[in-house]
Design an enzyme around this catalytic site. Sequence first.
Site, short mmCIF file in Angstrom:
data_model
loop_
_atom_site.label_atom_id
_atom_site.label_comp_id
_atom_site.label_asym_id
_atom_site.label_seq_id
_atom_site.Cartn_x
_atom_site.Cartn_y
_atom_site.Cartn_z
CG MET A 41 -15.44 -0.33 20.50
SD MET A 41 -14.00 -1.40 20.22
CE MET A 41 -14.83 -3.00 20.13
CG ASN A 79 3.83 -3.84 5.46
OD1 ASN A 79 3.57 -2.69 5.75
ND2 ASN A 79 3.00 -4.84 5.69
CE LYS A 136 7.52 0.85 8.90
NZ LYS A 136 6.53 -0.21 9.24
CG HIS A 159 -8.62 -1.77 23.84
ND1 HIS A 159 -9.18 -0.81 24.65
CD2 HIS A 159 -9.43 -1.87 22.75
CE1 HIS A 159 -10.29 -0.35 24.08
NE2 HIS A 159 -10.46 -0.97 22.93
CB THR A 169 -0.92 0.03 1.23
OG1 THR A 169 -0.13 -0.21 2.39
CG2 THR A 169 -1.99 -1.04 1.13
CG ASP A 176 5.54 -3.50 8.94
OD1 ASP A 176 5.08 -3.11 7.86
OD2 ASP A 176 5.21 -3.03 10.04
CA CA Z 1 3.13 -1.94 7.95
#
Ligand code: CA
Length: 756
Positions: free
Chosen positions: A705, A288, A360, A667, A268, A333
């Site tokens: 949520m 990734n 990255k 969370h 993406t 990633d």
């Molecule tokens: Ca990623």
Amino acid sequence: MVRRRTILAAAAACLPLLLQGCGRTADTPVEPAARHAGWIDADRLDAIDSEPGAWLTGGRDQQQSYYSPLDQINRENVARLGFAWQYEIGSEHGFEATPIVVDGVMYTSGAGGAVYAVDAATGAERWKFEPQLDPGFMRKACCGIVNRGVAVWRGRVYVGTLDGYLYALNATDGTVAWKVDTFTDRERGYTITSAPQIAKDVVVIGNAGAEFDARGYVTAYDLETGEQRWRFFTVPGDPKLGFEHRELKKAAATWDPQSLWQVGLGGTVWDAMAYDPELDLLYLGTGNAAPYPRKLRSPAGGDNLYLASIIALKPKNGRMVWYYQTTPAENWDYTATQKMILADLEIDGKQRKVIMQAPKNGFFYVLDRRDGKLISAEPYVPVNWASHVDRRTGRPVETGQGEYFDSPKLVFPSPAGGHNWQPMAFNPRTGLVYIPVIEAGSFWLMPDEPFQYQKGALNSTGIYIFPMRGEWGLDGAAARKLPPIDELTRGQPDTTLRGFVRAWNPVTQKVAWEVDVSGQWAGELFATWNGGGLMTTAGGLVFQGRGTGEFVALDADTGRQLHSVDVGTSMMAAPMTYTVNGVQYVAIMAGLGGAAGQEHVPGTAAYRYGNMGRIVALRLDGGPVPHPPELQHAAIAFPQPPVARRGTPAELDRGAELYVRHCTQCHSNMDGRSSGIPDLRRMTAETHAAFADVVLGGARAARGMGSFSGVLSAVEAEAVHSYLIELAWKTFEAGAASGQFHQPAADGTPAGLPPP
Ligand code: CA
């Protein structure tokens, strides 16, 4: 000098308006209000050197340099920098955008793609646009409900919203000129967090979601009408179904025909794009893979084009001119979505037109932007998955240390990257690129359970664990499956998690200087996120906002800290600078949230003051920045859970597994710290009773949520619920006390935040 600049700026702004009756001569100062609001076009961008006080794209210019030629604020006087104005947005979400300022008006974006237009001299609101988001997309935001900016072009402000719409707003009043749905499949894990890019006659937008089941693509729309012009997919779909465009046929040859096509495969374009008018090329950085492990995704191997690549397209038709894959067979990633800077550099005695990126994967790339040929690539952080990038083939040489499919490994850099979305900046005067750097490795391993694709859910599969204490690290459930840590770390780089500002010479590919910004968190995940995006100026300065709430000015030659302003809000966005009426301002969107930044860790401004989202502008002799009211913290004993334990051991295990997969990205339930996101061990009796309504019915969608129906069955939701009840009892029985923040009540007595 200042007056001359103003006139030149006016002249440049007037040029495109002559035919429309701009009617002023170049020597008449033009009041901002007299011009068409938000008027930026190709001529004006080309002539940006004639208006140093403007900031016309996310990175100020077409090169995306994050450099300003302003020098009114400089090394000698920056110690006088103080408060000018603020515009309070009040959002609990994070801010990652850098504003645009044109003709005295600032345009920028906030949570989910809200847009704010304010007077750049006073902060007075002109208009705001806060679209109602489709709540179904909130749970698909991997790293916060954030947005990385707007594009302003010929009287329109373009923004992409979390739920996939591209809007063209009228710059005068924020009304909607047009709106299009940019998603190919609204059931998949797509979101938009990136800024649109103008490329000649089109506006181009990408999307995010490679941790879910997105198949990456960008779409180009007509600037005036929003009509779709072309779409470029970054990875092929199932070859049996044919290819949308010819570049995909070539790409498909680098994938196993038995690849997990249904998962989307990722790639993406979730952040950087740039347009080079001289070469008429649009550059994209791709993300990734989904899922992460290559042996699962494409068992027969292959480079898996065009994952983790920089791609150059013709904006007229979306045809590819060249590509360069930074990480063939991406496995960790390692996105190549990081900001790209266009520059002309003298290398080995020759002027080269380059594109620079610190993706990255840990290598700093300098490519020839005419043809994508590698000029150089050297590690800017510790790297152990590859020994080097071969200059002849342009390919990284893998060491084997990155192959975790059969046994766990410690891999550098971590999935946070050596550098993430926080913008780097290039100062042509010093010749240095300033990079907000993350030094971290992580342990990688495969889960025990076989991969099972779930539409619209997290499908990344490979597990990574940071070398630290806590849920994300060595105390989490997954870490119990690791071999002894000293076995994994032997002979590998130092595992201490740190953040730096690193000044990098792109010609020699060496560090010029560095500043450790880890502070008190060295070794903790937050250390890597303390340093926000960067901006540099002709005043010899580098500016950065930090998680501590400090806004610092560094000497661009040496890194020496020259000044610090206590903003009172944690920051991660890149700042920018501009002039109005001859006064230079420095502005930043202050607000934390997104990725690990959502944690309000002790020592951050977010912990001390909460997350008071606002735009803060500074100027010389401005005085202190007003702070939000300080929160009161107290260690409070963990309450007895209001419901009894339930569930068989098997159900609890299943609940834990599902919780880690679907819930922990928001969370994290950490002790000793707070965040805007509820600690689910503290659910009230009321929330327990409403659990299924909230999780499956979307009863709290308005609070962010979203519903998990379609992801979790009723039985699975119940397993998660049982696991949370078990967790609450265990915490209670351990006698845990945890820091919660308390808003002081009107009568002065501390009162807790509403429990989840
Ligand atoms: Ca990623």
